[in-house]
Design an enzyme around this catalytic site. Structure first.
Site, PDB file in Angstrom:
ATOM      1  N   PRO A 166       0.791  -1.231   0.000  1.00 32.94           N
ATOM      2  CA  PRO A 166       0.000   0.000   0.000  1.00 32.94           C
ATOM      3  C   PRO A 166       0.821   1.279   0.000  1.00 32.94           C
ATOM      4  O   PRO A 166       0.270   2.360  -0.226  1.00 32.94           O
ATOM      5  CB  PRO A 166      -0.805  -0.117   1.302  1.00 32.94           C
ATOM      6  CG  PRO A 166       0.101  -0.888   2.206  1.00 32.94           C
ATOM      7  CD  PRO A 166       0.789  -1.890   1.304  1.00 32.94           C
ATOM      8  N   ASP A 167       2.124   1.170   0.252  1.00 35.31           N
ATOM      9  CA  ASP A 167       2.963   2.372   0.345  1.00 35.31           C
ATOM     10  C   ASP A 167       4.372   2.050  -0.144  1.00 35.31           C
ATOM     11  O   ASP A 167       5.346   2.156   0.604  1.00 35.31           O
ATOM     12  CB  ASP A 167       2.983   2.872   1.791  1.00 35.31           C
ATOM     13  CG  ASP A 167       3.701   4.215   1.934  1.00 35.31           C
ATOM     14  OD1 ASP A 167       3.792   4.951   0.929  1.00 35.31           O
ATOM     15  OD2 ASP A 167       4.180   4.512   3.042  1.00 35.31           O
ATOM     16  N   LEU A 168       4.462   1.673  -1.408  1.00 34.04           N
ATOM     17  CA  LEU A 168       5.758   1.264  -1.951  1.00 34.04           C
ATOM     18  C   LEU A 168       6.564   2.511  -2.318  1.00 34.04           C
ATOM     19  O   LEU A 168       6.396   3.095  -3.383  1.00 34.04           O
ATOM     20  CB  LEU A 168       5.561   0.383  -3.185  1.00 34.04           C
ATOM     21  CG  LEU A 168       6.839  -0.249  -3.756  1.00 34.04           C
ATOM     22  CD1 LEU A 168       7.491  -1.160  -2.721  1.00 34.04           C
ATOM     23  CD2 LEU A 168       6.530  -1.024  -5.033  1.00 34.04           C
TER      24      LEU A 168
END
Length: 206
Positions: A166-168
């Site tokens: 979700p937060d690469l």
């Protein structure tokens, strides 16, 4: 993942990773006994993370913290929807599946939650990755020589497996002492997806 309850006052209930089911203890989530062996992690993130050295070896303990506007009102509490739905239990279960698939993520040890009525707090204990640098630092030092090809192969492996991060971002991609890319911080992550447009959307975040 094996659920273990703790009856001790002030200690959390824990979910132990399968490999740790006979050893994990709720007391591992109490920072006080570690003393100087609990080192706060100050770079990046939202705080609430420590390097630990304990019976499990070198590890990282991360307490879940909210970001964005919500953090102004509530930094660490979440709505209780059942033990299996806590942030820690879900991330631990996902990490176990990713490790089993041979993907480079931190090895989970145990997750914990402290229930407080309709709310709860949560934490996750993981093996510490022997880090050389995060990808942000590698690019900052010399963008041309950064291991872009290795990074591409790493992300492609996760996408083939259907693992969505979700937060690469570059802070969540580490290079270990052997040059391997490790992707961390899988809170709110998921798997079982068919490769598609979401893969491209993840790359844009980098």
């Amino acid at each position: 993942m094996i659920a273990l309850a703790s009856a001790a006052h002030g200690l959390p209930e824990i979910d132990a990773a399968t490999a740790w089911r006979d050893r994990a203890q709720a007391a591992w989530f109490d920072l006080r006994p570690y003393g100087a062996n609990a080192l706060p992690i100050g770079a990046g993130g939202r705080g609430g993370a420590w390097y630990l050295d304990g019976p499990f070896g070198q590890a990282v303990l991360r307490h879940y913290r909210r970001g964005g506007w919500m953090a102004r009102f509530n930094r660490e509490h979440y709505l209780w929807c059942g033990a299996s739905r806590t942030r820690g239990a879900r991330e631990l279960a996902l990490l176990e599946r990713l490790v089993e698939a041979g993907l480079p993520v931190p090895e989970p040890i145990a997750a914990a939650h402290w229930r407080e009525g309709l709310l709860y707090r949560a934490a996750l204990l993981m093996r510490r990755v022997p880090v050389r640098a995060d990808f942000m630092s590698l690019v900052h030092d010399d963008a041309a020589s950064a291991p872009w090809a290795e990074l591409g192969r790493c992300i492609a492996a996760f996408h083939r497996f259907g693992a969505h991060h979700p937060d690469l971002n570059a802070r969540n991609i580490l290079q270990d002492d052997h040059g391997q890319m490790i992707i961390i911080d899988w809170d709110r992550g998921s798997d079982g997806h068919r490769p598609g447009r979401w893969c491209e959307a993840e790359m844009i975040l980098l």
